[in-house]
Enzyme design. Structure first.
Site, short mmCIF file in Angstrom:
data_model
loop_
_atom_site.label_atom_id
_atom_site.label_comp_id
_atom_site.label_asym_id
_atom_site.label_seq_id
_atom_site.Cartn_x
_atom_site.Cartn_y
_atom_site.Cartn_z
N LYS A 112 167.37 89.50 61.29
CA LYS A 112 168.77 89.70 61.68
C LYS A 112 168.91 90.81 62.73
O LYS A 112 169.90 90.85 63.45
CB LYS A 112 169.63 89.99 60.46
CG LYS A 112 169.72 88.76 59.55
CD LYS A 112 170.72 88.92 58.42
CE LYS A 112 170.96 87.62 57.68
NZ LYS A 112 169.82 87.20 56.84
C1 PLP Z 1 169.61 85.86 56.45
C2 PLP Z 1 168.23 85.50 56.06
C3 PLP Z 1 167.79 84.15 56.00
C4 PLP Z 1 168.72 82.98 56.26
O1 PLP Z 1 169.14 82.89 57.58
P1 PLP Z 1 170.31 81.88 58.01
O2 PLP Z 1 170.55 82.13 59.43
O3 PLP Z 1 171.46 82.18 57.12
O4 PLP Z 1 169.80 80.51 57.76
C5 PLP Z 1 166.46 83.92 55.68
N1 PLP Z 1 165.60 84.93 55.41
C6 PLP Z 1 165.98 86.22 55.44
C7 PLP Z 1 164.99 87.28 55.12
C8 PLP Z 1 167.30 86.56 55.76
O5 PLP Z 1 167.68 87.85 55.79
#
Ligand code: PLP
Length: 468
Positions: A112
């Site tokens: 993220k």
């Molecule tokens: C947010 C997150 C996901 C999922 O991502 P999306 O974009 O909601 O599909 C998967 N793995 C981790 C470690 C995350 O923080």
């Protein structure tokens, strides 16, 4: 570039306004009116570029008309220069023609950061230019909160409030949020669960009277800028492995369908991608759609991969829009019906067409831990549980052994020690920049599960700790 709503009724906006808007006024999500398309020659000419320069080439059409090339370049260099690995998104080989792209070398050790580090800087750029301030209000069950706070900590024009369920996030995740100091950073622990937090954020967006005219900005994955930033690393991986002259397959651990939707867009922009694997945990609404055309709401099942514990997938609407020939009226009808019944399926031909690109698998906790143990044994790479789900699904769903298969490594294993322990392995060490995480002072306010209390708190602290 102009952006339109997936429900067809909100006004078209430019990039700057979409960044600040979040959700469209008709309840839909913003998508580009026309997706840029690159030729194979153009993509091939980007081989060997540093990450931030590739990012400029890929994202430039999306921000055209809103920010100058020079400003955008400087922001990208600053954003990705701060990552702890000089390759930014390095690839690790797991097996013959099989790879993990490590997306966890940003400040909070999860993918993220790729989007939120950029989003914070872009927000500051546009708000400063306008001479405005904004309040960010978000809910988190773990990763989003720390990435959003890290992304906005240096933003002069932003106050950020992150709600998390009191005593229900892991200690590493909590400390990653509460140890970041700044008079514009506000952690609130709610006496309630994650859904309560999310509900309060939603209600605050719907009725913003408590803000006294200040602007509220969304940082969850419905914000277009987050999707945009995630498109880049698909190009980056492909260029490392002989693309665009050969096609690639990607497996993506998925909750809200944001990260994998970025891969779908990369393909539509001209990058040869022959397969996308939707990898879910027991919260498998996306797998049920991909495998049987049933997008039906279920109850929440807590898992060892909590960042994918969702009941509905907020970006799925963006795919539905394309699936239905970008007919906003049709999508509006489908989504309104889904809201009432909790069920959604599409016409057979549309579903079959979608399945030409997407495969899927739901992976339970047991298989997740088995994959962590197996991969560690075979090649020494320690996976976090989300990434392990991606690898497991990649191996089960793979269509061609001669096409490189790349799983997105979404988090560093140190964030999820419970899964690593259950896989029978030693807990990993915190990386150098977080080594003293457990000694740092925490700052957090515990509030009751009450919308009025939250809104009063925001109003009393929303201007660098002072009242709005
Ligand atoms: C947010 C997150 C996901 C999922 O991502 P999306 O974009 O909601 O599909 C998967 N793995 C981790 C470690 C995350 O923080």
């Amino acid at each position: 570039m102009r952006y339109i709503s997936t429900r067809g009724q909100a006004p078209a906006l430019n990039f700057e306004d979409v960044l600040l808007a979040g959700l469209a006024s008709d309840g839909g999500l913003y998508v580009p009116e026309n997706l840029p398309r690159f030729t194979q020659e153009e993509i091939a000419s980007w081989a060997g570029l540093p990450y931030h320069e590739l990012a400029f080439n890929v994202m430039r059409p999306f921000v055209a008309g809103s920010i100058s090339d020079a400003d955008f370049k400087a922001i990208l260099k600053d954003t990705y220069g701060a990552f702890a690995h000089s390759a930014v998104a390095p690839l690790r080989q797991l097996d013959a023609n099989e790879w993990v792209m490590e997306l966890f070398h940003g400040p909070t050790l999860a993918f993220k950061d790729f989007a939120l580090q950029l989003l914070g800087r872009l927000l500051d750029h546009f708000l400063t230019k306008r001479g405005e301030r904004a309040v960010i209000l978000g809910a988190t069950s773990g990763d989003t909160g720390s990435a959003a706070i890290e992304g906005c900590r240096r933003c002069e024009s932003v106050d950020i409030f992150i709600l998390h369920p009191h005593n229900r996030v892991s200690e590493v995740q909590r400390r990653q949020m509460t140890t970041i100091a700044g008079d514009n950073i506000h952690n609130i622990a709610i006496d309630g669960n994650f859904d309560d937090c999310q509900e309060m954020v939603k209600n605050s967006f719907a009725d913003q009277g408590f803000l006294k005219g200040n602007r509220l900005v969304a940082v969850n994955s419905i914000n277009w800028a987050r999707i945009m930033a995630q498109i880049v690393y698909y190009f980056h991986a492909a260029l490392q492995l002989g693309g665009p002259q050969r096609s690639m397959a990607f497996s993506v651990p998925t909750g809200n369908f944001g990260d994998i939707f970025a891969g779908y867009l990369a393909r539509n922009m001209g990058l040869p991608i022959s397969q996308l694997v939707v990898a879910t945990n027991r919260n498998d609404i996306l797998h049920r759609f991909m495998s049987g055309n049933r997008y039906d709401k279920d109850t929440l099942h807590p898992s060892l991969s909590p960042s994918m514990d969702i009941m509905v997938s907020s970006n799925f609407e963006r795919l539905l829009f394309d699936m239905h020939g970008r007919n906003g009226a049709l999508v509006k009808e489908l989504m309104e019906n889904f809201k009432q019944t909790g069920k959604l399926s599409v016409e057979d031909e549309r579903w079959t067409e979608t399945r030409r690109l997407f495969d899927s698998l739901a992976v339970d906790d047991e298989a997740t831990c088995a994959t962590i143990a197996e991969v560690y044994r075979d090649c020494g790479e320690l996976l976090d549980p989300h990434t392990a789900i991606g690898v497991h699904a990649a191996r089960e769903c793979r269509r061609s052994m001669s096409t490189p298969m790349i799983t997105l490594g979404t988090a560093h294993p140190v964030k999820f020690p419970e899964a690593v322990r259950k896989a029978g392995l030693d807990e990993p060490q915190l990386p150098a920049h977080l080594a003293d995480l457990f000694e740092r002072a925490e700052r957090c306010t515990v509030l009751p599960n009450s919308l009025t209390d939250i809104q009063q708190f925001v109003a009393a602290h929303g201007n660098r700790g002072k009242p709005l």
